[in-house]
Design a protein around this motif. Structure first.
Motif, short mmCIF file in Angstrom:
data_model
loop_
_atom_site.label_atom_id
_atom_site.label_comp_id
_atom_site.label_asym_id
_atom_site.label_seq_id
_atom_site.Cartn_x
_atom_site.Cartn_y
_atom_site.Cartn_z
N VAL A 142 0.84 -1.20 0.00
CA VAL A 142 0.00 0.00 0.00
C VAL A 142 0.87 1.25 0.00
O VAL A 142 0.57 2.22 -0.70
N ALA A 143 1.97 1.23 0.74
CA ALA A 143 2.88 2.39 0.75
C ALA A 143 3.48 2.61 -0.64
O ALA A 143 3.60 3.73 -1.10
N ALA A 144 3.83 1.52 -1.32
CA ALA A 144 4.41 1.63 -2.65
C ALA A 144 3.40 2.17 -3.65
O ALA A 144 3.77 2.76 -4.65
N ALA A 145 2.13 1.97 -3.40
CA ALA A 145 1.08 2.44 -4.31
C ALA A 145 0.50 3.78 -3.83
O ALA A 145 -0.61 4.14 -4.17
N ASP A 146 1.26 4.51 -3.04
CA ASP A 146 0.83 5.81 -2.53
C ASP A 146 -0.50 5.75 -1.79
O ASP A 146 -1.37 6.59 -1.97
N ARG A 147 -0.67 4.72 -1.00
CA ARG A 147 -1.84 4.57 -0.12
C ARG A 147 -3.16 4.57 -0.89
O ARG A 147 -4.14 5.15 -0.47
N SER A 148 -3.21 3.88 -2.00
CA SER A 148 -4.44 3.79 -2.79
C SER A 148 -5.39 2.77 -2.19
O SER A 148 -4.99 1.68 -1.81
N LEU A 149 -6.67 3.13 -2.13
CA LEU A 149 -7.69 2.21 -1.64
C LEU A 149 -7.84 1.03 -2.60
O LEU A 149 -8.04 -0.10 -2.16
N ASP A 150 -7.70 1.29 -3.89
CA ASP A 150 -7.74 0.20 -4.87
C ASP A 150 -6.69 -0.85 -4.53
O ASP A 150 -6.97 -2.05 -4.50
N ARG A 151 -5.45 -0.39 -4.29
CA ARG A 151 -4.37 -1.34 -3.99
C ARG A 151 -4.58 -2.00 -2.64
O ARG A 151 -4.29 -3.18 -2.49
N LEU A 152 -5.10 -1.27 -1.66
CA LEU A 152 -5.37 -1.87 -0.36
C LEU A 152 -6.36 -3.03 -0.51
O LEU A 152 -6.11 -4.12 0.00
N LEU A 153 -7.45 -2.80 -1.21
CA LEU A 153 -8.44 -3.88 -1.39
C LEU A 153 -7.86 -5.03 -2.20
O LEU A 153 -8.13 -6.20 -1.92
N GLU A 154 -7.05 -4.72 -3.19
CA GLU A 154 -6.44 -5.78 -4.02
C GLU A 154 -5.50 -6.65 -3.19
O GLU A 154 -5.57 -7.88 -3.24
N ILE A 155 -4.64 -6.02 -2.41
CA ILE A 155 -3.67 -6.80 -1.62
C ILE A 155 -4.38 -7.54 -0.49
O ILE A 155 -4.01 -8.68 -0.16
N ILE A 156 -5.43 -6.96 0.08
CA ILE A 156 -6.20 -7.66 1.10
C ILE A 156 -6.83 -8.91 0.48
O ILE A 156 -6.83 -9.99 1.08
N ALA A 157 -7.35 -8.77 -0.73
CA ALA A 157 -7.95 -9.93 -1.41
C ALA A 157 -6.90 -11.01 -1.65
O ALA A 157 -7.17 -12.20 -1.45
N GLU A 158 -5.72 -10.62 -2.07
CA GLU A 158 -4.64 -11.59 -2.29
C GLU A 158 -4.30 -12.31 -0.99
O GLU A 158 -4.14 -13.53 -0.96
N GLN A 159 -4.17 -11.56 0.08
CA GLN A 159 -3.84 -12.15 1.38
C GLN A 159 -4.99 -13.02 1.90
O GLN A 159 -4.77 -14.10 2.42
N ALA A 160 -6.21 -12.53 1.75
CA ALA A 160 -7.36 -13.27 2.27
C ALA A 160 -7.58 -14.57 1.52
O ALA A 160 -8.04 -15.55 2.10
N ALA A 161 -7.23 -14.59 0.24
CA ALA A 161 -7.39 -15.82 -0.53
C ALA A 161 -6.56 -16.94 0.08
O ALA A 161 -6.94 -18.11 0.04
N VAL A 162 -5.44 -16.60 0.67
CA VAL A 162 -4.55 -17.58 1.28
C VAL A 162 -4.95 -17.86 2.73
O VAL A 162 -4.88 -18.99 3.18
N SER A 163 -5.37 -16.83 3.44
CA SER A 163 -5.53 -17.01 4.89
C SER A 163 -6.90 -16.60 5.43
O SER A 163 -7.03 -16.39 6.63
N ALA A 164 -7.90 -16.51 4.59
CA ALA A 164 -9.23 -16.10 5.06
C ALA A 164 -9.76 -17.02 6.16
O ALA A 164 -10.44 -16.57 7.08
N ARG A 165 -9.43 -18.30 6.08
CA ARG A 165 -9.95 -19.25 7.06
C ARG A 165 -9.34 -19.03 8.45
O ARG A 165 -9.89 -19.49 9.45
#
Length: 190
Positions: free
Chosen positions: A83-106
């Motif tokens: 998120v810091a590398a993407a200048d704190r974009s909400l788009d990037r925050l949601l994208e990276i959260i989705a990537e992380q959640a796909a692995v560890s949502a459970r």
């Protein structure tokens, strides 16, 4: 002294010098095993996958919550950096959260169950900080209205993780894209 890994390969016990390597192996194994079988997976399966004894696992992570919190700690490090590398974009925050959640949502259910544990509260505080900085940056850029706040972003993240944890096998990526699109339309000015 030797340890036996999977009953086939004998290796020399390197003692405390192996600590950081063992910890790294345990976290990688935990991420894989939890993703495959869920948060109630036997800790012995994680130790075995990591190629270490259960004693090593418990030296690093005295209980399941400590292990789950450590996996999430790594997730948050990735989220913060991305998120810091993407200048704190909400788009990037949601994208990276989705990537992380796909692995560890459970694993989220373990954290929700132990929400008052200091190890979990620390993670929540870090996530709130990431979201606060993101909302502030998006507000300065004019991409979110004044009525969007951190609680809205935290709820959106929870909704996204929930959608991903319930996605049918093989549909996680598509579900994540659709959920992010819905959330972005509701949160961002276009």
């Amino acid at each position: 002294m030797t340890d036996v890994d999977d009953g086939a390969i004998a290796r020399r016990n390197r003692g405390p010098a192996a600590g950081p390597e063992n910890r790294r192996a345990l976290l990688e194994a935990a991420r894989e095993v939890f993703a495959e079988t869920g948060p109630s997976a036997p800790l012995s399966a994680i130790a075995k996958r990591a190629g270490v004894g259960q004693g090593s696992l418990y030296r690093h992570f005295p209980d399941r919550v400590a292990l789950v919190a450590a996996v999430f700690e790594e997730n948050l490090e990735v989220v913060e950096a991305e998120v810091a590398a993407a200048d704190r974009s909400l788009d990037r925050l949601l994208e990276i959260i989705a990537e992380q959640a796909a692995v560890s949502a459970r694993l989220i259910e373990v954290l929700w169950t132990h929400a008052h544990d200091a190890r979990v509260q620390h993670l929540t505080e870090r996530l709130v900080s990431i979201c606060t900085e993101t909302v502030d940056a998006e507000r300065r850029a004019g991409r979110v209205s004044d009525d969007v706040d951190v609680d809205d972003i935290l709820l959106a993240i929870t909704m996204l993780a929930g959608a991903l944890s319930q996605a049918p096998a093989g549909r996680g990526e598509a579900t994540g894209r659709r959920a992010r699109g819905i959330l972005q339309r509701g949160l961002l000015r276009r």
